[in-house]
Design a protein around this motif. Structure first.
Motif, PDB file in Angstrom:
ATOM      1  N   ASP A  18       0.824  -1.217   0.000  1.00  0.00           N
ATOM      2  CA  ASP A  18       0.000   0.000   0.000  1.00  0.00           C
ATOM      3  C   ASP A  18       0.859   1.268   0.000  1.00  0.00           C
ATOM      4  OD1 ASP A  18      -2.185  -1.540  -0.057  1.00  0.00           O
ATOM      5  OD2 ASP A  18      -2.890  -1.104   1.975  1.00  0.00           O
ATOM      6  N   PHE A  21       2.265   1.698  -3.419  1.00  0.00           N
ATOM      7  CA  PHE A  21       1.242   2.133  -4.367  1.00  0.00           C
ATOM      8  C   PHE A  21       0.949   3.625  -4.212  1.00  0.00           C
ATOM      9  CE2 PHE A  21      -3.241   2.365  -5.864  1.00  0.00           C
ATOM     10  CZ  PHE A  21      -2.987   2.019  -7.176  1.00  0.00           C
ATOM     11  N   ASN A  22       0.956   4.079  -2.954  1.00  0.00           N
ATOM     12  CA  ASN A  22       0.771   5.519  -2.715  1.00  0.00           C
ATOM     13  C   ASN A  22       1.888   6.324  -3.374  1.00  0.00           C
ATOM     14  OD1 ASN A  22      -1.550   5.266  -1.299  1.00  0.00           O
ATOM     15  ND2 ASN A  22      -0.611   5.419   0.731  1.00  0.00           N
ATOM     16  N   VAL A  25       1.215   6.440  -7.120  1.00  0.00           N
ATOM     17  CA  VAL A  25       0.114   7.363  -7.457  1.00  0.00           C
ATOM     18  C   VAL A  25       0.592   8.805  -7.322  1.00  0.00           C
ATOM     19  CG1 VAL A  25      -2.200   8.146  -6.793  1.00  0.00           C
ATOM     20  CG2 VAL A  25      -1.670   5.703  -6.813  1.00  0.00           C
ATOM     21  N   ARG A  26       1.303   9.083  -6.226  1.00  0.00           N
ATOM     22  CA  ARG A  26       1.784  10.452  -5.981  1.00  0.00           C
ATOM     23  C   ARG A  26       2.724  10.901  -7.111  1.00  0.00           C
ATOM     24  NH1 ARG A  26       3.513  10.265   0.056  1.00  0.00           N
ATOM     25  NH2 ARG A  26       1.616   9.065   0.242  1.00  0.00           N
ATOM     26  N   SER A  29       0.398  10.488 -10.917  1.00  0.00           N
ATOM     27  CA  SER A  29      -1.010  10.834 -11.151  1.00  0.00           C
ATOM     28  C   SER A  29      -1.178  12.106 -11.980  1.00  0.00           C
ATOM     29  CB  SER A  29      -1.770  10.939  -9.830  1.00  0.00           C
ATOM     30  OG  SER A  29      -1.164  11.879  -8.993  1.00  0.00           O
ATOM     31  N   PHE A  54      -4.696   3.141 -12.781  1.00  0.00           N
ATOM     32  CA  PHE A  54      -3.986   2.749 -11.559  1.00  0.00           C
ATOM     33  C   PHE A  54      -4.473   1.400 -11.012  1.00  0.00           C
ATOM     34  CE2 PHE A  54      -2.677   7.298 -11.188  1.00  0.00           C
ATOM     35  CZ  PHE A  54      -1.311   7.055 -11.146  1.00  0.00           C
ATOM     36  N   TRP A  58      -2.071  -1.721 -10.403  1.00  0.00           N
ATOM     37  CA  TRP A  58      -2.040  -2.458  -9.128  1.00  0.00           C
ATOM     38  C   TRP A  58      -2.201  -3.963  -9.373  1.00  0.00           C
ATOM     39  CZ3 TRP A  58      -1.033  -2.316  -4.072  1.00  0.00           C
ATOM     40  CH2 TRP A  58      -1.637  -3.261  -3.231  1.00  0.00           C
TER      41      TRP A  58
ATOM     42  N   PHE B  20      -6.043  15.670  -6.587  1.00  0.00           N
ATOM     43  CA  PHE B  20      -4.907  14.738  -6.547  1.00  0.00           C
ATOM     44  C   PHE B  20      -4.645  14.199  -5.136  1.00  0.00           C
ATOM     45  CE2 PHE B  20      -4.016  17.171 -10.460  1.00  0.00           C
ATOM     46  CZ  PHE B  20      -4.006  16.099 -11.346  1.00  0.00           C
ATOM     47  N   LEU B  23      -7.123  11.419  -4.495  1.00  0.00           N
ATOM     48  CA  LEU B  23      -7.072  10.296  -5.444  1.00  0.00           C
ATOM     49  C   LEU B  23      -6.575   9.004  -4.775  1.00  0.00           C
ATOM     50  CD1 LEU B  23      -7.459   9.455  -8.421  1.00  0.00           C
ATOM     51  CD2 LEU B  23      -5.071  10.080  -8.814  1.00  0.00           C
ATOM     52  N   GLU B  24      -5.539   9.140  -3.934  1.00  0.00           N
ATOM     53  CA  GLU B  24      -4.984   7.949  -3.269  1.00  0.00           C
ATOM     54  C   GLU B  24      -6.057   7.223  -2.458  1.00  0.00           C
ATOM     55  OE1 GLU B  24      -1.565   8.925  -0.882  1.00  0.00           O
ATOM     56  OE2 GLU B  24      -0.772  10.190  -2.483  1.00  0.00           O
ATOM     57  N   LEU B  27      -8.625   5.528  -4.637  1.00  0.00           N
ATOM     58  CA  LEU B  27      -8.075   4.313  -5.258  1.00  0.00           C
ATOM     59  C   LEU B  27      -7.997   3.172  -4.245  1.00  0.00           C
ATOM     60  CD1 LEU B  27      -5.279   5.811  -7.514  1.00  0.00           C
ATOM     61  CD2 LEU B  27      -7.198   4.447  -8.286  1.00  0.00           C
ATOM     62  N   HIS B  28      -7.577   3.499  -3.030  1.00  0.00           N
ATOM     63  CA  HIS B  28      -7.532   2.460  -1.985  1.00  0.00           C
ATOM     64  C   HIS B  28      -8.921   1.934  -1.689  1.00  0.00           C
ATOM     65  CE1 HIS B  28      -3.395   2.047  -0.842  1.00  0.00           C
ATOM     66  NE2 HIS B  28      -3.225   3.347  -0.992  1.00  0.00           N
ATOM     67  N   ILE B  31      -9.644  -0.491  -4.449  1.00  0.00           N
ATOM     68  CA  ILE B  31      -8.812  -1.703  -4.443  1.00  0.00           C
ATOM     69  C   ILE B  31      -9.194  -2.628  -3.289  1.00  0.00           C
ATOM     70  CG2 ILE B  31      -6.449  -2.521  -3.980  1.00  0.00           C
ATOM     71  CD1 ILE B  31      -5.478  -0.089  -5.626  1.00  0.00           C
ATOM     72  N   HIS B  32      -9.429  -2.032  -2.123  1.00  0.00           N
ATOM     73  CA  HIS B  32      -9.684  -2.863  -0.940  1.00  0.00           C
ATOM     74  C   HIS B  32     -11.166  -2.984  -0.606  1.00  0.00           C
ATOM     75  CE1 HIS B  32      -5.441  -3.114  -0.304  1.00  0.00           C
ATOM     76  NE2 HIS B  32      -5.308  -1.802  -0.242  1.00  0.00           N
TER      77      HIS B  32
END
Lengths: 181, 144
Positions: A18, A21-22, A25-26, A29, A54, A58, B20, B23-24, B27-28, B31-32
């Motif tokens: 995780d 992945f952050n 993305v950072r 993006s 994304f 993943w 932005f 966005l994280e 997305l999480h 995904i989860h």
């Protein structure tokens, strides 16, 4: 800016996926957002495509073989997502391949978040008339200033084919803009 | 378009505030996100359904093939052709060998074989034919 190596190593380390992945993305993006938005114009559509990009990254990152660079790989996913979207949209709206009517539909108003001047508006309306793949190749070269070799790796074509496509796009845009004058 | 001074703006669109940064999290979230009941059920049952579907397709294909070949085959007994019916019932032989086997005379075949394979001197041939029995002839040939 985080190194790609660090991101990939963290992704393969149990419990740090995780976090990695952050970082991914950072780092990517914004670049990918603008790459998509220039082609589809609308923010909501861009958001959907960026998220899909994304999510796919993943899903397939564990199998990423590092034959290409990470950003080339991400650009490829984003480009394919965008091209597929543009093609399906054209089929859904039954707009002809000839882009003139499509450009007429592209109002590029402030409601769509457009803030550019008149020259920029004319250029984007002209770009909208290009076929999807040509459009992506042109924007990657013209706005993102990627090398032809990088673009060739992204769209999975030869460098010669990419150069030819860019040249065709350039010629078409010049014709469109000259006709408007 | 190569003039960088008059180059159009690279980012001529507005982006919603904080897009932005959020966005994280979004997305999480995707995904989860735990699978909902129906999605989970579909995911579990899907392989079995696909297997059953494949079996159905193969069985259906086999049924169609058997039907089509059944239509192409006509039972000779029911065909109305009396010759074909007799062959099918075993009253007539249908092959070339069977049809000629009854016409072959064994004695003629034996003599024909001798004539074709053994040279008999002309001066004794008449004597052989008149005086020798079949057994004597065979004995003579073996001695020779």
């Amino acid at each position: 800016m985080t190194d790609d190596r660090e991101i990939l190593d963290a992704l393969r380390e149990e419990g740090r996926e995780d976090y990695a992945f952050n970082l991914l993305v950072r780092k990517y993006s914004e670049r990918l957002y603008w790459h998509i938005r220039r082609a589809v114009i609308d923010h909501d559509d861009t958001d959907d495509l960026l998220q899909n990009t994304f999510i796919k990254a993943w899903k397939y990152l564990p199998g990423f073989r590092e034959d290409s660079r990470l950003y080339t790989w991400l650009y490829r996913i984003a480009t394919n997502e965008t091209i597929n979207y543009l093609r399906s949209k054209r089929l859904r709206t039954m707009l002809p391949f000839n882009g003139q009517e499509r450009a007429a539909c592209l109002r590029l108003t402030e409601e769509q978040g457009f803030t550019g001047d008149e020259i920029t508006r004319r250029l984007y309306r002209a770009i909208a008339q290009l076929p999807p793949r040509q459009k992506m190749i042109f924007t990657m070269r013209y706005f993102d200033e990627l090398k032809f070799t990088e673009i060739a790796a992204i769209v999975n074509r030869t460098v010669g084919a990419v150069k030819a496509s860019y040249h065709q796009a350039h010629t078409k845009l010049r014709q469109i803009l000259d006709t408007e004058d | 378009m190569n003039d960088t001074a008059n180059r159009p703006d690279k980012y001529p669109f507005t982006v919603p505030e904080g897009y932005f940064r959020s966005l994280e999290d979004r997305l999480h979230g995707r995904i989860h996100a735990p699978l909902r009941g129906t999605a989970l059920l579909v995911m579990r049952v899907k392989p079995a359904l696909m297997l059953a579907l494949m079996f159905g397709i193969i069985a259906g294909f086999g049924y169609i093939v058997s039907k089509v070949t059944g239509l192409l085959y006509t039972d000779p007994v029911e065909s109305g052709d009396p010759i074909m019916a007799m062959i099918e019932e075993g009253w007539l032989e249908s092959s070339f060998i069977y049809s000629y086997s009854d016409e072959i005379d064994v004695e003629t075949a034996f003599n024909s074989s001798l004539e074709n394979t053994v040279t008999i001197d002309e001066d004794i041939s008449e004597e052989i034919e008149s005086s020798l029995t079949e057994d004597e002839l065979i004995e003579y040939l073996e001695l020779k």
